[in-house]
Design an enzyme around this catalytic site. Structure first.
Site, mmCIF file in Angstrom:
data_model
loop_
_atom_site.group_PDB
_atom_site.id
_atom_site.type_symbol
_atom_site.label_atom_id
_atom_site.label_comp_id
_atom_site.label_asym_id
_atom_site.label_seq_id
_atom_site.Cartn_x
_atom_site.Cartn_y
_atom_site.Cartn_z
ATOM 1 N N CYS A 19 -3.989 21.783 16.452
ATOM 2 C CA CYS A 19 -5.358 21.757 16.448
ATOM 3 C C CYS A 19 -5.934 21.442 17.743
ATOM 4 O O CYS A 19 -5.698 20.594 18.397
ATOM 5 C CB CYS A 19 -5.706 20.441 15.559
ATOM 6 N N CYS A 64 -10.949 14.648 17.727
ATOM 7 C CA CYS A 64 -11.081 14.123 16.006
ATOM 8 C C CYS A 64 -10.527 12.766 16.006
ATOM 9 O O CYS A 64 -9.321 12.537 16.450
ATOM 10 C CB CYS A 64 -10.726 15.322 15.429
ATOM 11 N N CYS A 93 -6.546 12.816 13.191
ATOM 12 C CA CYS A 93 -5.045 12.900 13.346
ATOM 13 C C CYS A 93 -4.894 12.096 14.707
ATOM 14 O O CYS A 93 -4.730 12.871 15.595
ATOM 15 C CB CYS A 93 -4.441 14.123 13.506
ATOM 16 N N CYS A 143 -9.387 22.809 9.555
ATOM 17 C CA CYS A 143 -8.769 21.547 9.646
ATOM 18 C C CYS A 143 -7.244 21.764 9.287
ATOM 19 O O CYS A 143 -6.816 22.139 8.123
ATOM 20 C CB CYS A 143 -9.166 20.501 8.644
ATOM 21 N N GLN A 175 -4.802 9.312 -4.953
ATOM 22 C CA GLN A 175 -4.145 9.443 -3.707
ATOM 23 C C GLN A 175 -4.549 10.841 -3.084
ATOM 24 O O GLN A 175 -4.625 11.751 -3.949
ATOM 25 C CB GLN A 175 -2.858 9.380 -4.011
ATOM 26 N N TYR A 203 -3.691 -3.635 -9.829
ATOM 27 C CA TYR A 203 -4.350 -2.884 -9.018
ATOM 28 C C TYR A 203 -3.997 -1.376 -9.382
ATOM 29 O O TYR A 203 -3.537 -0.562 -8.589
ATOM 30 C CB TYR A 203 -3.837 -2.744 -7.601
ATOM 31 N N GLU A 242 -7.400 -3.667 -13.095
ATOM 32 C CA GLU A 242 -8.270 -2.783 -12.079
ATOM 33 C C GLU A 242 -9.668 -3.654 -11.917
ATOM 34 O O GLU A 242 -10.248 -3.932 -12.852
ATOM 35 C CB GLU A 242 -8.444 -1.403 -12.230
ATOM 36 N N ASP A 300 0.231 -2.623 -6.596
ATOM 37 C CA ASP A 300 -0.322 -1.641 -5.358
ATOM 38 C C ASP A 300 -1.535 -2.000 -4.748
ATOM 39 O O ASP A 300 -2.661 -1.285 -5.110
ATOM 40 C CB ASP A 300 -0.236 -0.074 -6.151
ATOM 41 N N CYS A 343 0.114 -0.016 1.329
ATOM 42 C CA CYS A 343 -0.203 0.767 2.555
ATOM 43 C C CYS A 343 -0.422 -0.026 3.794
ATOM 44 O O CYS A 343 -1.004 0.812 4.556
ATOM 45 C CB CYS A 343 -1.544 1.601 1.556
HETATM 46 N N1 SAH Z 1 -2.208 2.188 -8.283
HETATM 47 C C1 SAH Z 1 -3.579 3.047 -7.882
HETATM 48 C C2 SAH Z 1 -4.513 2.540 -7.180
HETATM 49 C C3 SAH Z 1 -4.159 1.822 -5.762
HETATM 50 S S1 SAH Z 1 -5.268 1.462 -4.782
HETATM 51 C C4 SAH Z 1 -3.124 4.545 -7.499
HETATM 52 O O1 SAH Z 1 -1.813 4.647 -7.080
HETATM 53 O O2 SAH Z 1 -3.752 5.227 -7.666
HETATM 54 C C5 SAH Z 1 -5.938 -0.100 -5.018
HETATM 55 C C6 SAH Z 1 -6.511 -0.404 -6.097
HETATM 56 O O3 SAH Z 1 -6.941 -1.616 -6.102
HETATM 57 C C7 SAH Z 1 -8.017 0.354 -6.054
HETATM 58 O O4 SAH Z 1 -8.103 1.080 -6.903
HETATM 59 C C8 SAH Z 1 -9.090 -0.848 -5.879
HETATM 60 O O5 SAH Z 1 -10.322 -0.722 -6.542
HETATM 61 C C9 SAH Z 1 -8.344 -1.776 -6.394
HETATM 62 N N2 SAH Z 1 -8.535 -3.406 -6.388
HETATM 63 C C10 SAH Z 1 -8.976 -4.024 -4.900
HETATM 64 N N3 SAH Z 1 -8.751 -5.296 -5.140
HETATM 65 C C11 SAH Z 1 -8.476 -5.760 -6.521
HETATM 66 C C12 SAH Z 1 -8.177 -6.905 -7.182
HETATM 67 N N4 SAH Z 1 -8.524 -7.987 -6.494
HETATM 68 N N5 SAH Z 1 -7.580 -6.855 -8.375
HETATM 69 C C13 SAH Z 1 -7.686 -5.718 -9.017
HETATM 70 N N6 SAH Z 1 -7.759 -4.699 -8.601
HETATM 71 C C14 SAH Z 1 -8.404 -4.513 -7.264
#
Ligand code: SAH
Length: 497
Positions: free
Chosen positions: A115, A121, A124, A203, A326, A355, A376, A425, A452
């Site tokens: 790129c 940018c 990346c 991109c 994602q 989450y 969530e 997550d 992450c």
């Molecule tokens: N497992 C899902 C989302 C992961 S991202 C996937 O793979 O698509 C993390 C998520 O946690 C987001 O949707 C965010 O809104 C949520 N989140 C953030 N803080 C939180 C909390 N204290 N309790 C519950 N969910 C929460």
């Protein structure tokens, strides 16, 4: 004392959160006498010079990096394995920032990014690092953090799962819109750490269709003199263009984020956009706030459906503009399959997916679990999750809106809920301590931690491994090629009591 304008040569042994090179000046008393001189007085840092050398330390806090002695210097555009000459531009007590003056010996892993705007940018950060080495860097970073911060020893580190082709992988783009010096509409990405827009036609990590979509919108704005939003004055209309493309269905969504309630000349835009194959949803998102946050709360559909549909494996997901999904569908499947494998569900088992977003992992698990509960914080995401469960005819899932650290303890204390497996997550900040405490009390047989941010993962695994769990396996998955980010999934099992 190291001061501004001092020059040094050093080896770059690590990369920071924004892809900046990191090196150490071990003996801070020795200065370079003059730029470019090599009379032996220049003291180079004792990095191993090897890529992925054990220099990766906590990347969320500068303190974590500088705690190990020597003077740490952050150098933009320098790469692991480079030997560089730098000039200090900002000096703190035990760390500073250096400007790259010269690459004395380039890293053997330096490559020419495909790129042309890779350096300008902010998207990346490490495209100039060979992809295999990017993977090695990420895996080492996670491994070192788990050892150093997490205090973990005998766990199995599985080889990182990278992409076959680390290009054109993103299914979602958010282009800021502005004007260049000549008054032409520009659309692209922010230059690193700024809000100036790099006009990006092609991109290398986005779906190629974006080129066509952004061109249509640019032409329409020019033709009808539709003004881009200006951050300084708060005037103008179009702030961002959000696109989503279903990787398995080819369905396309275009959402214009606007500083107003309606879109003038909408029909003209719609007539052009609907010529694009796969167009499924054209909408506006209203954001009239003076803020960096891209999306407002309100979405209106101008044409088609308010969502697109995509599949991960056999499961269909409806995705609306406000939902988290994602960005790398191919690797998401790899990640979720790993999470499912680690969960190792037996008939009759009960899982909590904390989450859970729009229920992506929950529905994946529901294929084998007897019952899955998702939690969530975002109510709209839970609406999507419930819809998605119906769409896939899954009636063994139940969703709760709320904070994981409130819902789980409440359900445990009040209703005596039970889990064979807990999947978490969380966002980058990791799990709340009270949630971890409750998980330990509930004593599931297995915990699958999807993360992450390896620094908070290491912190949380340290707690869990000190409270009855053993970290068995850790698997990194590269979801974000050419950036410094990495996704990790870890399996913990309950130790025999
Ligand atoms: N497992 C899902 C989302 C992961 S991202 C996937 O793979 O698509 C993390 C998520 O946690 C987001 O949707 C965010 O809104 C949520 N989140 C953030 N803080 C939180 C909390 N204290 N309790 C519950 N969910 C929460």
């Amino acid at each position: 004392m190291i001061q501004k304008n001092d020059e040094f040569t050093l080896e770059i042994t690590d990369l920071g959160t924004n892809g900046e090179g990191i090196g150490k000046i071990e003996d801070s008393g020795v200065k370079a006498p003059a730029a470019g001189s090599s009379n032996g007085k220049i003291k180079a840092a004792h990095g191993s010079g090897k890529i992925g050398a054990p220099a990766a330390r906590g990347d969320s806090k500068i303190e974590a990096r500088v705690a190990h002695g020597g003077y740490t210097v952050f150098v933009k555009d320098a790469l692991i394995g480079d030997k560089v000459r730098i000039k200090i531009i900002k000096a703190k007590k035990n760390y500073g920032y250096g400007r790259l003056m010269e690459i004395i010996t380039p890293s053997p892993y330096r490559v020419k990014p495909p790129c042309p705007v890779a350096r300008a940018c902010g998207g990346c950060q490490i495209m100039h690092l060979d992809y295999k080495e990017q993977l090695r860097f990420k895996e080492n970073k996670v491994h070192n953090l788990l050892e150093r911060v997490g205090g973990l020893k005998d766990f199995q580190m599985l080889p990182i799962l990278g992409m076959k082709e680390p290009y054109y992988y993103r299914n979602k783009a958010q282009f800021p819109v502005g004007k260049n010096k000549d008054g032409r509409i520009v659309m692209g990405f922010y230059a690193g750490r700024t809000h100036s827009i790099v006009d990006t036609r092609h991109c290398y990590i986005q779906h190629p269709l974006n080129e066509k979509l952004t061109q249509i919108i640019k032409d329409w704005m020019e033709k009808y003199s539709i003004q881009p939003y200006e951050e300084n004055t708060g005037k103008g209309l179009v702030r961002h263009v959000l696109t989503r493309i279903g990787s398995t269905t080819g369905q396309v969504m275009v959402c214009l984020v606007i500083n107003g309630n309606r879109l003038p000349q909408a029909d003209a835009l719609i007539s052009q956009l609907t010529k694009v194959e796969g167009m499924t949803s054209i909408c506006i998102n209203i954001n009239r706030e003076n803020t960096n946050v891209i999306l407002g709360d309100q979405v209106r559909t101008l044409w088609g459906q308010p969502y697109i549909t995509d599949y991960i494996g056999n499961i269909a997901y409806q995705i609306s503009p406000l939902s988290f999904y994602q960005v790398n569908p191919g690797q998401t499947r790899v990640l979720y399959e790993k999470a499912l494998e680690f969960a190792d569900l037996k008939p009759g088992e009960v899982v909590w997916d904390l989450y859970c977003g729009i229920g992506t992992i929950s529905l994946f698990l529901a294929q084998t679990a007897s019952k899955v509960y998702g939690v969530e914080i975002v109510p709209q995401a839970i609406d999507d999750a419930r819809n998605n469960a119906r769409l896939n005819h899954m009636d063994n899932v139940e969703f709760f809106v709320g904070k994981a650290e409130e819902v789980l303890p409440r359900e445990y204390e009040k209703n005596g809920i039970y889990a064979d497996v807990i999947v978490v997550d969380p966002p980058r900040k990791g799990c709340d301590p009270s949630l971890l405490e409750c998980m330990v009390k509930m004593a599931p047989k297995r915990i699958v931690y999807v993360s992450c941010d390896p620094a908070t993962l290491a912190r949380d695994l340290k707690y869990l491994s000190g409270n009855g769990y053993k970290v068995e396996k850790v698997q990194c998955v590269d979801m974000f090629g050419h950036s410094v980010h990495v996704e990790t999934v870890a399996l913990l099992t309950r130790k025999a009591q």
